[in-house]
Design an enzyme around this catalytic site. Structure first.
Site, PDB file in Angstrom:
ATOM      1  N   HIS A 128      -1.594  -8.027  -1.556  1.00 22.80           N
ATOM      2  CA  HIS A 128      -2.022  -6.664  -1.866  1.00 22.80           C
ATOM      3  C   HIS A 128      -3.467  -6.643  -2.378  1.00 22.80           C
ATOM      4  CE1 HIS A 128      -1.277  -2.461  -3.310  1.00 22.80           C
ATOM      5  NE2 HIS A 128      -2.193  -2.803  -4.208  1.00 22.80           N
ATOM      6  N   GLU A 129      -3.739  -7.444  -3.402  1.00 26.68           N
ATOM      7  CA  GLU A 129      -5.102  -7.476  -3.948  1.00 26.68           C
ATOM      8  C   GLU A 129      -6.070  -8.053  -2.916  1.00 26.68           C
ATOM      9  OE1 GLU A 129      -5.457  -5.745  -6.526  1.00 26.68           O
ATOM     10  OE2 GLU A 129      -3.360  -5.700  -7.174  1.00 26.68           O
TER      11      GLU A 129
ATOM     12  N   HIS B 231      -7.238  -5.196  -0.829  1.00 27.65           N
ATOM     13  CA  HIS B 231      -8.293  -4.453  -1.521  1.00 27.65           C
ATOM     14  C   HIS B 231      -9.612  -5.219  -1.439  1.00 27.65           C
ATOM     15  CE1 HIS B 231      -6.197  -1.107  -3.375  1.00 27.65           C
ATOM     16  NE2 HIS B 231      -5.310  -1.878  -3.988  1.00 27.65           N
TER      17      HIS B 231
ATOM     18  N   GLU C 214      -6.225   2.028  -0.986  1.00 29.07           N
ATOM     19  CA  GLU C 214      -4.819   1.639  -1.022  1.00 29.07           C
ATOM     20  C   GLU C 214      -4.281   1.373   0.391  1.00 29.07           C
ATOM     21  OE1 GLU C 214      -3.607   1.062  -3.941  1.00 29.07           O
ATOM     22  OE2 GLU C 214      -1.457   0.825  -3.573  1.00 29.07           O
TER      23      GLU C 214
END
EC number: 3.4.17.19
Lengths: 503, 503
Positions: A267-268, A271, A297
């Site tokens: 997830h990070e 980003h 997101e």
């Protein structure tokens, strides 16, 4: 004096000033990163003070009259190229928005945010929403004032939504969340009728160091440039950027929950790939900034869910994972692992929710924020409202305030209008990924082989590269040919869970 | 408007402003710490730019006219308590010094420093002093201009010495280095006649992780507060402080040289204990700052040499060390270890020198700087001058420029006048430690037992606590009853090496 100078000269002045402001803001980000990763225990107060001082400086730099004149002058000139003209119009917009806040309001908000955060901490300790309520009421009143200061069309909540997702409105979000309710509820009910998948083996003991190494390898495989970033440990995983060549992620490791580290890394990482892909030559300018929180997101969710929770992804990563943890996974077939990491089960805590029920958590917060702002709801009744919604939409009973209305930090920070971007991110992600599947030949084969270069190149060209040049919806139309459409997320979910739960 | 306000109100304004400036300076220090410890490879340029921007902001904040008026007004008021009055007079002194630099000079210096640093890097790569010389000549010319801007009495070098060590002059330093030459040279010659001690076992393989743990334990034993600081790894060990509750040290570990990590830990630990001991309520004010570089160095040297290289110190630490590295040290008696860590041998590189020959390295730099500033020496001849001095004082032949005139970074940074504080630090340390031995009952027994609480308490009360309230020499008189006297270092050295080398 301004008038006598050439547009190019003035534009250079603008750039220099914006880069200085960015330097200060990025210094604040470094202080923030350090605070969450390496700050010695006793230093919290001084760090808070240092961040406050730099924040005031950055704010002053960006509200100085001469900058305003410069922006207006440049805005009025007809000889800027389109990208420069867009930078100027966005900076002017930001500038004018900042100027709308009187110093007294900024001071009161800062003071209330501080109070509110401490009241929230205290309430979480005592387990009593009532300890938080009076200060939250004050915060809500201030946020209402803020909507008046900012101005809005339609619902007053729009003023705040616009802060995080330019152009987002209650009209648009009501439609989106109606789709969530009407389309996802039946899917959820269907799943609830089926035998649950087993994920016990994800909660065996997973050695810390081997998890760390596996996570780093995932980041590298995704294309995250370790020479332009790094990963560290923090209590809550986050991504922060000081410039496109210094984009850092953090993770946390739970030795009894393999998922924790894995999904935070991916997830990070998503980003971070966005931030590393921003135009470095536009440092400090809108063209070098992310489009919106929703688009940000979308990048993390696309990697986390559309890529990272797919069967194809684990075709290449599961064997290394089994080799890293043979004691836990040697006898678990890939299919069972795939099902386990996609278990759907309504629960209490948003941050631990699966990718389907997640949106009910967000919807509840959206409804509550809208109601608080227009006066339909009162903070006094918030606990009951919260619990009723959880019962209604997720069929769960909230056992206490800490796992209920006190679970998120956002309101204590005054972040109203932020939550919806989480759902928007997933829905944009589904739509982007569907476009990627159409536009990138052999994407699925790539993913099966563990090669994400084509996907990343596509994201860079179609999304990252543009910075804030387009609004979320403009970007969505440009990439996918149409505005945001919930159908893509629904199709993706129906297909995925239909297969997993044999619906 | 200023006149109508009470002294207390004005003093509060002064404090608030100084604390804001400190916040910015400390933010720069955080960026610097991060640069040396965790910065991703590609981010060096952006970080440099971010530091430059914040430095200009700090400089502007500290040269604003209203601050000058406030300081002058407070300076003229008669109703300040002595500490406040001292803060004001020191701040005013700093302010007026800063105002002496025209913006054009600051810009040229910043530009030349940048050039000079890169020329130095380049010259070290090519191994040719000639690649550095032209830019160094420019730097020397600028430093001469700086002496004129600052003003001085006696030798122009005094203006620069004063920057690092208030009150230091060539008259004082000529006397000190004459003592070094006349008293230490015979001692050195005596040692050279004696059989050399063996230190080969310090260069066996010492495992990285065990070294790290041993170093951390040393820091803790010294009284370094790990909740108000931390240790990390960097190429060159350093100490940095963001406030007394966040004082960080770094070390480096060479698996084939046990001394590297050990002495850096104790040395930086000494610096850090000073910073952690500064008055936290005087954050941002002179009373909360270190007295001078010489006094700072006295704290690191006192711990490193007077304590850390003493036989008493290792009475308690040698057994744990042997237990950590039995494969290297089990069969080495404490006496042999003690001799090894105190080996005296003239060498080429200042940073690797023993505590006796070290001062010849410093003296050479002092003589050269003095000569460059008053025109006795030219940068054109610097290589020959350097090599001649090394031959004369240390009896070593310089084989190449990298190990010779190019070895230190200081000149490339424009730091002229800095080197002497290294020697002053050792000499103050010897004098302070002699006073501590007199004033603290049972100090040696404490040290033998590994207990440094009484010593640290004494340092805190006698030195740390006063911040910049006294100049180095005032402080020295206050603590030891007399001004700096080289005799203490000579006595210490004569006794120590007399014993080790049976002179």
């Amino acid at each position: 004096m301004v008038l006598a100078q050439s547009t190019a000269e003035l534009y250079d002045q603008y750039k220099a000033k914006m880069q200085q402001i960015a330097d200060v803001r990025n210094a604040i980000a470094v202080l923030g990163w350090d605070q969450e990763t390496y700050l010695p225990e006793k230093s919290a107060n001084f760090r808070g003070q240092q961040i406050t001082t730099l924040s005031s400086i950055a704010h002053e730099m960006f509200t100085e009259e001469p900058l305003g004149h410069l922006l207006q002058e440049l805005h009025s000139r007809g000889d800027l190229d389109p990208v420069s003209a867009k930078n100027i119009s966005l900076s002017l917009e930001d500038y004018e928005k900042n100027k709308k806040y009187p110093a007294s309001f900024v001071a009161e908000m800062s003071q209330t945010t501080n109070e509110c955060y401490h009241a929230w901490i205290k309430a979480r300790k005592s387990g009593t929403y009532a300890d938080f309520e009076p200060v939250l009421a004050k915060m809500v009143a201030l946020k209402r004032q803020e909507t008046a200061l900012l101005g809005f069309e339609g619902h007053c909540y729009n003023a705040l939504l616009n802060e995080y997702e330019k152009g987002a409105t209650t009209t648009m979000l009501d439609a989106v969340f109606t789709d969530v309710k009407t389309a996802l509820t039946p899917l959820l009910r269907q799943i609830e009728q089926k035998p649950q998948v087993n994920k016990d083996f994800l909660h065996l003991h997973y050695d810390r160091d081997r998890q760390w190494e596996f996570g780093i390898n995932l980041l590298k495989a995704m294309g995250y440039d370790m020479k332009a970033g790094r990963q560290d440990i923090s209590e809550h995983p986050f991504t922060t950027s000081f410039n496109p060549q210094d984009v850092r992620v953090t993770t946390r490791i739970d030795e009894n929950d393999f998922g924790n580290m894995t999904w935070s890394c991916i997830h990070e990482g998503g980003h971070a790939l966005y931030e590393q892909g921003l135009d470095i030559s536009a440092y400090g300018l809108p063209a070098g900034e992310a489009a919106s929180l929703g688009i940000h997101e979308s990048q993390s969710r696309l990697w986390e869910n559309n890529v990272g929770r797919s069967l194809s992804f684990w075709e290449s990563h599961y064997v290394p994972l089994q080799q890293a943890f043979p004691e836990n996974l040697q006898s678990v077939p890939l299919q069972d692992f795939y099902k386990a990491i996609n278990q759907v089960r309504p629960s209490l805590i948003r941050t631990e929710a699966d990718e389907l029920t997640y949106h009910f958590h967000v919807m509840i917060r959206y409804e509550i924020e809208k109601g608080l702002l227009d006066g339909t709801y009162s903070t006094k009744d918030l606990k009951e409202i919260w619990n009723r919604y959880y019962n209604e939409y997720l069929h769960v009973t909230v056992p206490n305030d800490v796992e209920g209305v006190l679970q998120d930090i956002h309101w204590s920070h005054g972040s109203f209008g932020y939550f919806p971007t989480y759902s928007l991110g997933s829905f944009y992600a589904a739509q982007f990924f569907a476009a990627a599947e159409q536009q990138i030949p052999g994407l699925e084969t790539d993913i099966i082989k563990g090669s994400y270069t084509n996907l990343l190149t596509w994201l860079r060209e179609k999304i990252h590269h543009f910075g804030r040049f387009y609004t979320s919806n403009e970007l969505c139309e440009k990439v996918t040919g149409k505005p945001l459409d919930f159908k893509y997320f629904l199709d993706y979910s129906t297909k995925k869970y239909g297969n997993i739960y044999t619906l």
